[in-house]
Design a protein around this motif. Structure first.
Motif, PDB file in Angstrom:
ATOM      1  N   ILE A  22       0.834  -1.200   0.000  1.00 56.85           N
ATOM      2  CA  ILE A  22       0.000   0.000   0.000  1.00 56.85           C
ATOM      3  C   ILE A  22       0.868   1.248   0.000  1.00 56.85           C
ATOM      4  N   ALA A  23       0.707   2.089  -1.017  1.00 64.63           N
ATOM      5  CA  ALA A  23       1.367   3.389  -1.034  1.00 64.63           C
ATOM      6  C   ALA A  23       0.456   4.405  -0.363  1.00 64.63           C
ATOM      7  N   ALA A  69       3.418  -0.347  -5.972  1.00 68.12           N
ATOM      8  CA  ALA A  69       2.310  -0.651  -5.071  1.00 68.12           C
ATOM      9  C   ALA A  69       1.208  -1.420  -5.786  1.00 68.12           C
ATOM     10  N   ASN A  70       0.403  -2.144  -4.996  1.00 70.04           N
ATOM     11  CA  ASN A  70      -0.798  -2.760  -5.567  1.00 70.04           C
ATOM     12  C   ASN A  70      -2.066  -2.209  -4.905  1.00 70.04           C
ATOM     13  N   GLN A  78      -2.909  11.089 -15.414  1.00 73.20           N
ATOM     14  CA  GLN A  78      -2.077  11.358 -16.587  1.00 73.20           C
ATOM     15  C   GLN A  78      -0.783  10.544 -16.545  1.00 73.20           C
ATOM     16  N   VAL A  79      -0.162  10.506 -15.375  1.00 68.59           N
ATOM     17  CA  VAL A  79       1.119   9.805 -15.239  1.00 68.59           C
ATOM     18  C   VAL A  79       0.947   8.306 -15.457  1.00 68.59           C
ATOM     19  N   ILE A  80      -0.120   7.728 -14.885  1.00 66.87           N
ATOM     20  CA  ILE A  80      -0.359   6.296 -15.049  1.00 66.87           C
ATOM     21  C   ILE A  80      -0.568   5.964 -16.524  1.00 66.87           C
ATOM     22  N   GLY A  81      -1.282   6.843 -17.240  1.00 62.71           N
ATOM     23  CA  GLY A  81      -1.465   6.642 -18.677  1.00 62.71           C
ATOM     24  C   GLY A  81      -0.141   6.647 -19.421  1.00 62.71           C
ATOM     25  N   GLN A  82       0.743   7.585 -19.037  1.00 66.16           N
ATOM     26  CA  GLN A  82       2.058   7.657 -19.676  1.00 66.16           C
ATOM     27  C   GLN A  82       2.911   6.437 -19.349  1.00 66.16           C
ATOM     28  N   TYR A 136      -3.896  -1.581  -9.266  1.00 69.40           N
ATOM     29  CA  TYR A 136      -4.246  -1.442  -7.857  1.00 69.40           C
ATOM     30  C   TYR A 136      -5.455  -2.307  -7.508  1.00 69.40           C
ATOM     31  N   GLN A 137      -5.373  -2.980  -6.361  1.00 69.21           N
ATOM     32  CA  GLN A 137      -6.520  -3.727  -5.857  1.00 69.21           C
ATOM     33  C   GLN A 137      -7.580  -2.778  -5.317  1.00 69.21           C
TER      34      GLN A 137
END
Length: 398
Positions: free
Chosen positions: A105-106, A255-256, A281-285, A295-296
């Motif tokens: 977990i982050a 992290a999950n 945006q960052v996750i898309g990149q 992520y769960q």
């Protein structure tokens, strides 16, 4: 060098010396943090989900060590180590099954002052009290979490003891075992941080300017290193820097699950909205670059909530309207007990007795248990299980 600029170094040095004085005062002669909390038999039974008679019977028939000696006719209570042993003997351990994926977990928000490190340490200690095996990874060069665990990042922690030797451009470590430190809690370990961890940001930023391959490799490396370590734990808590840098991105990818603490103020709400937009945006990149983020669960946790402040209630209502079920229903209440414990570089779970009034302490502890219990429930749902039923509840239902 300008005299005023030189003053910054003097201020830092004076501050570091004061931190060490406070730490020595808090952690007694050997300057190491000790855990002196004890649990009465009624509280132990409640935590284990069994009756007090079951504990007494196990002590009488030899399955458990004899009851702690009495002081003035009263039991002093069980230590955390004894509680963990009781869980094993009585089959009350909440540990995940071998095939269950550890929760990584982050705890992240780019807005400062939301209690990110306070939430991380209280969550770690809550999980510890419940009997889980916990690893805390301080990825923030400000090292607040490291300090709360009883280490002075300036005097006690070397760069070689942080994530740096593993994540640097010229790594000297092939796994993260070297960095794991035991804490005062028998079932909580820590990978500490200090200011020199920030050097990784410079190195990876420079490497990233020549192409993203080195950066992507470091992202995958942190995730792999944490997954290897996580096999020995039930829950891994990551405390990343409160900024969008290379370490934060690596943590987000490793992290999950994601927990976003935010205070009930309009600036915090607006800042968190920007954080979520930036994360999207960052996750898309990252995904376009072939770096998976999965992520769960993603949840927001309202912290420092004052139920007597109408503005807090208004902002919380706005949060509920905006975020819906992603906002955890129980906030962390603003309490003097949390502040008083932090002054002693402790969490509320480490206090042997109330600092304020017993009523304030009891209310604060009950609220923390409820707030942190929400996250425990999410972790257990990820394992396909719910909280174990209490023995007394089963008897009463029958």
């Amino acid at each position: 060098m300008n005299a005023v600029v030189t003053q910054i170094g003097d201020l830092a040095e004076a501050g570091e010396k004061m931190v060490e004085r406070l730490r020595r005062k808090a952690f007694l002669p050997d300057s190491r943090k000790e855990l002196n909390i004890r649990f009465g038999i009624a509280e132990a039974a409640q935590l284990l989900g069994c009756s007090t008679n079951r504990i007494r019977m196990a002590e009488e028939d030899g399955r458990l060590p004899p009851a702690p000696p009495t002081e003035n006719g009263r039991r002093p209570g069980y230590k955390v180590e004894e509680l963990l042993n009781m869980r094993q003997v009585l089959g009350a351990s909440p540990e995940r099954a071998p095939l269950d994926i550890p929760a990584i977990i982050a705890v992240q928000n780019f807005k400062g002052g939301v209690g990110k490190s306070t939430v991380t340490t209280h969550l770690a200690h809550y999980f510890a009290v419940q009997g889980y095996r916990v690893l805390v990874v301080d990825c923030d060069s400000q090292a607040t979490t490291t300090t709360l665990f009883g280490f002075n990042p300036h005097f006690n922690i070397q760069r070689e003891e942080t994530l740096y030797p593993y994540l640097s451009i010229d790594p000297t470590q092939v796994d993260l075992l070297y960095a794991v430190k035991h804490t005062a809690w028998p079932n909580v370990d820590l990978i500490p941080s200090n200011l020199e961890l920030f050097d990784v940001e410079y190195e990876l930023a420079a490497a990233g300017s020549d192409g993203g391959s080195v950066l992507a490799a470091r992202f995958r490396k942190l995730k792999q290193g944490l997954m290897d370590l996580a096999r020995h734990y039930d829950v891994v808590l990551l405390d990343p820097p409160p900024a969008l840098g290379t370490i934060s991105l690596a943590v987000m990818q490793a992290a999950n699950a994601l927990l976003v603490p935010l205070a009930a103020t309009t600036p915090d709400f607006c800042s968190t909205v920007q954080f979520l937009s930036m994360m999207d945006q960052v996750i898309g990149q990252l995904q376009q670059a072939g770096i998976e983020v999965d992520y769960q669960f993603v949840r927001l946790l309202c912290s420092k909530f004052d139920s007597n402040d109408p503005s807090h209630s208004m902002v919380r209502a706005i949060m509920e309207q905006s975020f819906g079920p992603a906002l955890l229903p129980i906030p962390i209440l603003d309490s003097a007990e949390i502040s008083h414990a932090a002054l002693r570089m402790m969490t509320v779970y480490e206090l042997e007795k109330p600092i304020g009034t017993p009523r304030t302490h009891k209310r604060c502890r009950a609220n923390l248990d409820e707030a942190m219990g929400q996250i425990e429930a999410l972790v257990r749902q990820g394992w396909g299980r719910v909280a174990p039923a209490r023995e007394e509840d089963i008897v009463n239902a029958a």
